[in-house]
Scaffold this active site. Structure first.
Site, PDB file in Angstrom:
ATOM      1  N   ASP A  44      -6.573  -2.552   6.841  1.00 31.61           N
ATOM      2  CA  ASP A  44      -7.135  -3.876   6.575  1.00 31.61           C
ATOM      3  C   ASP A  44      -8.093  -4.259   7.704  1.00 31.61           C
ATOM      4  O   ASP A  44      -7.701  -4.268   8.876  1.00 31.61           O
ATOM      5  CB  ASP A  44      -5.998  -4.898   6.470  1.00 31.61           C
ATOM      6  CG  ASP A  44      -6.441  -6.190   5.807  1.00 31.61           C
ATOM      7  OD1 ASP A  44      -7.656  -6.443   5.738  1.00 31.61           O
ATOM      8  OD2 ASP A  44      -5.559  -6.943   5.361  1.00 31.61           O
ATOM      9  N   ASP A  45      -9.317  -4.543   7.349  1.00 34.22           N
ATOM     10  CA  ASP A  45     -10.327  -5.020   8.313  1.00 34.22           C
ATOM     11  C   ASP A  45     -10.659  -3.992   9.400  1.00 34.22           C
ATOM     12  O   ASP A  45     -11.130  -4.357  10.485  1.00 34.22           O
ATOM     13  CB  ASP A  45      -9.893  -6.339   8.986  1.00 34.22           C
ATOM     14  CG  ASP A  45      -9.818  -7.514   8.026  1.00 34.22           C
ATOM     15  OD1 ASP A  45      -9.990  -7.302   6.807  1.00 34.22           O
ATOM     16  OD2 ASP A  45      -9.586  -8.644   8.488  1.00 34.22           O
ATOM     17  N   CYS A  84     -10.828  -9.061   1.472  1.00 34.47           N
ATOM     18  CA  CYS A  84      -9.586  -8.395   1.055  1.00 34.47           C
ATOM     19  C   CYS A  84      -9.344  -8.349  -0.451  1.00 34.47           C
ATOM     20  O   CYS A  84      -9.219  -7.272  -1.037  1.00 34.47           O
ATOM     21  CB  CYS A  84      -8.382  -9.082   1.708  1.00 34.47           C
ATOM     22  SG  CYS A  84      -8.395  -9.027   3.502  1.00 34.47           S
ATOM     23  N   ARG A  88      -9.573  -4.954  -2.975  1.00 35.20           N
ATOM     24  CA  ARG A  88      -8.361  -4.305  -3.504  1.00 35.20           C
ATOM     25  C   ARG A  88      -8.388  -4.242  -5.026  1.00 35.20           C
ATOM     26  O   ARG A  88      -7.936  -3.269  -5.637  1.00 35.20           O
ATOM     27  CB  ARG A  88      -7.118  -5.069  -3.027  1.00 35.20           C
ATOM     28  CG  ARG A  88      -6.833  -4.818  -1.567  1.00 35.20           C
ATOM     29  CD  ARG A  88      -6.201  -6.016  -0.876  1.00 35.20           C
ATOM     30  NE  ARG A  88      -6.515  -5.918   0.544  1.00 35.20           N
ATOM     31  CZ  ARG A  88      -5.760  -5.254   1.425  1.00 35.20           C
ATOM     32  NH1 ARG A  88      -4.624  -4.721   1.048  1.00 35.20           N
ATOM     33  NH2 ARG A  88      -6.138  -5.165   2.682  1.00 35.20           N
ATOM     34  N   LYS A 141       0.453  -4.532   2.091  1.00 39.24           N
ATOM     35  CA  LYS A 141      -0.085  -5.842   1.688  1.00 39.24           C
ATOM     36  C   LYS A 141      -0.708  -5.781   0.298  1.00 39.24           C
ATOM     37  O   LYS A 141      -1.627  -5.007   0.064  1.00 39.24           O
ATOM     38  CB  LYS A 141      -1.140  -6.259   2.727  1.00 39.24           C
ATOM     39  CG  LYS A 141      -2.022  -7.413   2.282  1.00 39.24           C
ATOM     40  CD  LYS A 141      -3.009  -7.776   3.368  1.00 39.24           C
ATOM     41  CE  LYS A 141      -4.228  -8.462   2.790  1.00 39.24           C
ATOM     42  NZ  LYS A 141      -5.218  -8.822   3.812  1.00 39.24           N
ATOM     43  N   HIS A 143      -1.876  -8.724  -2.061  1.00 37.90           N
ATOM     44  CA  HIS A 143      -3.039  -9.628  -2.080  1.00 37.90           C
ATOM     45  C   HIS A 143      -3.826  -9.630  -3.390  1.00 37.90           C
ATOM     46  O   HIS A 143      -5.047  -9.835  -3.408  1.00 37.90           O
ATOM     47  CB  HIS A 143      -3.987  -9.351  -0.894  1.00 37.90           C
ATOM     48  CG  HIS A 143      -4.601 -10.617  -0.377  1.00 37.90           C
ATOM     49  ND1 HIS A 143      -5.511 -10.663   0.655  1.00 37.90           N
ATOM     50  CD2 HIS A 143      -4.435 -11.909  -0.784  1.00 37.90           C
ATOM     51  CE1 HIS A 143      -5.870 -11.902   0.876  1.00 37.90           C
ATOM     52  NE2 HIS A 143      -5.237 -12.686   0.015  1.00 37.90           N
ATOM     53  N   SER A 166      -2.282 -12.058   3.027  1.00 39.85           N
ATOM     54  CA  SER A 166      -2.633 -11.727   4.411  1.00 39.85           C
ATOM     55  C   SER A 166      -1.643 -12.328   5.409  1.00 39.85           C
ATOM     56  O   SER A 166      -1.000 -13.342   5.144  1.00 39.85           O
ATOM     57  CB  SER A 166      -4.039 -12.237   4.741  1.00 39.85           C
ATOM     58  OG  SER A 166      -4.985 -11.542   3.975  1.00 39.85           O
ATOM     59  N   HIS A 240      -5.539  -6.448  10.471  1.00 34.32           N
ATOM     60  CA  HIS A 240      -5.967  -7.817  10.184  1.00 34.32           C
ATOM     61  C   HIS A 240      -5.318  -8.730  11.221  1.00 34.32           C
ATOM     62  O   HIS A 240      -4.128  -8.592  11.510  1.00 34.32           O
ATOM     63  CB  HIS A 240      -5.489  -8.168   8.774  1.00 34.32           C
ATOM     64  CG  HIS A 240      -6.022  -9.439   8.200  1.00 34.32           C
ATOM     65  ND1 HIS A 240      -5.665 -10.680   8.697  1.00 34.32           N
ATOM     66  CD2 HIS A 240      -6.861  -9.686   7.167  1.00 34.32           C
ATOM     67  CE1 HIS A 240      -6.273 -11.621   7.971  1.00 34.32           C
ATOM     68  NE2 HIS A 240      -7.011 -11.048   7.049  1.00 34.32           N
ATOM     69  N   ASP A 292     -10.199  -1.859   3.628  1.00 34.01           N
ATOM     70  CA  ASP A 292     -10.636  -2.750   2.542  1.00 34.01           C
ATOM     71  C   ASP A 292     -11.988  -3.408   2.779  1.00 34.01           C
ATOM     72  O   ASP A 292     -12.676  -3.782   1.841  1.00 34.01           O
ATOM     73  CB  ASP A 292      -9.570  -3.814   2.247  1.00 34.01           C
ATOM     74  CG  ASP A 292      -9.393  -4.815   3.378  1.00 34.01           C
ATOM     75  OD1 ASP A 292      -9.732  -4.494   4.541  1.00 34.01           O
ATOM     76  OD2 ASP A 292      -8.908  -5.925   3.099  1.00 34.01           O
ATOM     77  N   ASN A 293     -12.344  -3.590   4.035  1.00 30.62           N
ATOM     78  CA  ASN A 293     -13.637  -4.219   4.354  1.00 30.62           C
ATOM     79  C   ASN A 293     -13.916  -4.011   5.839  1.00 30.62           C
ATOM     80  O   ASN A 293     -13.061  -3.526   6.582  1.00 30.62           O
ATOM     81  CB  ASN A 293     -13.653  -5.723   4.006  1.00 30.62           C
ATOM     82  CG  ASN A 293     -12.475  -6.493   4.575  1.00 30.62           C
ATOM     83  OD1 ASN A 293     -11.564  -6.886   3.838  1.00 30.62           O
ATOM     84  ND2 ASN A 293     -12.453  -6.679   5.877  1.00 30.62           N
ATOM     85  N   LYS A 313     -17.072  -7.824   8.221  1.00 31.41           N
ATOM     86  CA  LYS A 313     -16.307  -8.434   7.122  1.00 31.41           C
ATOM     87  C   LYS A 313     -16.985  -9.689   6.582  1.00 31.41           C
ATOM     88  O   LYS A 313     -17.449 -10.527   7.354  1.00 31.41           O
ATOM     89  CB  LYS A 313     -14.916  -8.808   7.639  1.00 31.41           C
ATOM     90  CG  LYS A 313     -14.054  -9.593   6.666  1.00 31.41           C
ATOM     91  CD  LYS A 313     -12.673  -9.829   7.252  1.00 31.41           C
ATOM     92  CE  LYS A 313     -11.790 -10.621   6.284  1.00 31.41           C
ATOM     93  NZ  LYS A 313     -10.401 -10.709   6.764  1.00 31.41           N
TER      94      LYS A 313
HETATM   95 MG    MG Z   1      -9.398  -7.119   4.744  1.00 29.68          MG
END
Ligand code: MG
Length: 474
Positions: A44-45, A84, A88, A141, A143, A166, A240, A292-293, A313
């Site tokens: 994540d991130d 996010c 996803r 996660k 989300h 998150s 994240h 994811d980003n 992001k």
């Molecule tokens: Mg993310």
């Protein structure tokens, strides 16, 4: 049908009858012969520049570096959106989030007071593989909707262990206000629920243990399902913000807290790959790694790095949507390859379903391509374009080497208030100029015309349902 990596039982008589498991591997093995397992590890991130094998100078990622050395590492691998929830949704459906309503303008992700989620009509990778006989688990996660009708068990996953959204949502009153709560992170500041199936089993979740507990659960799932095809989706909560790692990873990385957390995710990747090796499943399991980003740059040193890419992001500059992308499947995915072919998380569903002997849904528009021949053979990617959405607005389009920005907008912070329109669009040659520094629109009107035609075709067949992200609980 050839026998590939398939356990063949034979009775062997030697004074007594013994059952022998024999693994037969065909020299002409092709993917269609096997029913591989699939694992997707999704950070994540995490930014394009945050791994050793993508050039980070002080974060150590020996397990991901080895995964890349034994597999294929993309340098032009994209996510479906730059935050996010929509990212996803794109990964799990193989469709742009605009088609499922899983993107929004006023709310760009789902929150604890959201009323929406991934619609039941969407077909996820888990559902597609479940129909083909796969055991499925989501560990990490989610989300994509925290209400009961949107949880993983409603979308093809037999098991779920993790957070519904998150880790920075749902604050308690115990911590400092604003950004100060991130500086000295304590789990008690965040009222985040840890779930098993549809039940909350711990709240607030002890976030220092999440990466480790996800890993243990993932290893357990693999062991339990070693005898049958499985799909394991591991969307890590890290990296994240707020950043947490186990005591064993405290102050280990030269990169500080953020580096500690990346290094624990790397450890987790190592544990999963080692488990596959130890169980003899490595040559029958395709593992993907991505994020994811892009990095959450407004968090300064607590955010990651997009390397030489611009922004992060929340933005449709390259740093928001181009990510590490590694595929590993010993004996099948070409080893030690650094591929400049275009690929995307959108391609994972069609690729996995094809390798499993199924077919991607044909009753709806899919945005992903089967890129198995890029992985297994030396073929060019069927993907030649990327659509960059920010919420429900198409901001930019890449076609081949060229990227046209019709709108730009800063990711978060003061510059994020409004988009700037560009007519003619800004044009960059991403092969010459990956950092998007030099607008060459004036020199290439014919490229802009070609991209405009692609946009017109895309718009003509686009059906965009209302946003799920903008629905809130009363
Ligand atoms: Mg993310």
């Amino acid at each position: 049908m050839k026998l590939v990596n398939r356990k063949v039982s034979q009775f062997v008589a030697a004074g007594f009858i013994a059952l022998t498991l024999l693994t037969v591997t065909s020299a002409t093995a092709s993917a269609a012969d096997a029913t591989p397992n699939f694992v997707i590890i999704f950070a994540d991130d995490l930014g394009y520049g945050d791994l050793g094998c993508y050039g980070h100078p002080t974060i150590r990622t020996p397990n991901l570096d080895r995964m890349a050395a034994e597999g294929l590492r993309f340098t032009q691998f994209y996510v479906a959106e730059c935050v996010c929830t929509p990212s996803r949704a794109g990964l799990l459906t193989g469709r742009l989030p605009i088609r499922s309503g899983m993107c929004g303008d006023t709310r760009r992700v789902l929150f604890p007071n959201s009323a929406g989620g991934l619609p039941a009509e969407e077909i996820t990778l888990a559902e597609a593989l479940h129909d083909l006989g796969y055991a499925t688990a989501c560990i990490g996660k989610w989300h994509l909707g925290h209400l009961p009708q949107y949880l993983p068990d409603q979308h093809g996953f037999d098991e779920f262990f993790g957070l519904p959204y998150s880790n920075d949502m749902d604050r308690t009153n115990d911590g400092p206000k604003g950004r100060a709560a991130f500086d000295e992170p304590h789990s008690e500041f965040w009222n985040v629920p840890l779930m098993r199936g549809a039940e909350v089993i711990e709240r607030p979740a002890d976030q220092t243990t999440l990466t480790r507990r996800y890993t243990e659960a993932a290893v357990e799932f693999i062991k339990e399902h070693r005898e049958r095809p499985f799909f394991l989706y591991v969307p890590h909560t890290m990296v994240h913000v707020p950043l947490f790692r186990s005591p064993e990873f405290e102050n280990r990385s030269a990169r500080g807290l953020y580096g500690d957390c990346v290094e624990e995710v790397d450890w987790s990747v190592g544990r999963i790959l080692d488990t596959l090796r130890e169980l003899g499943l490595a040559e029958n399991t395709l593992v993907w790694f991505s994020s994811d980003n892009g990095p959450w740059l407004t968090f300064g040193q607590q955010g990651g790095s997009a390397g030489l890419l611009r922004e992060g992001k929340g933005s449709t500059w390259e740093g928001g949507m181009r990510e590490p992308g590694i595929a590993w499947w010993p004996g099948h995915v070409r080893a030690g390859v650094v591929s400049q072919e275009l690929a995307a998380t959108l391609d994972i569903l069609p690729t996995c379903v094809a390798l499993a002997g199924g077919a991607a849904p044909t009753d709806r528009i899919m945005d992903g391509y089967d890129i198995s021949r890029v992985l297994l053979e030396e073929e060019a990617s069927p993907r030649d374009h990327v659509f960059y959405y920010r919420g429900r607005r198409l901001m930019a389009v890449r076609k081949g080497a060229w990227k046209a920005h019709f709108f730009t907008q800063d990711s978060y912070g003061p510059g994020a208030k409004q988009a700037t329109e560009h007519n003619p669009p800004l044009l960059y040659n991403l092969l010459h100029d990956p950092s998007e520094t030099t607008d060459v629109a004036a020199q290439h009107p014919e490229v802009i015309e070609e991209i405009r035609r692609l946009v017109a075709d895309h718009a003509a067949q686009l059906v965009a349902p209302p946003s799920q992200l903008e629905l809130t609980l009363p």
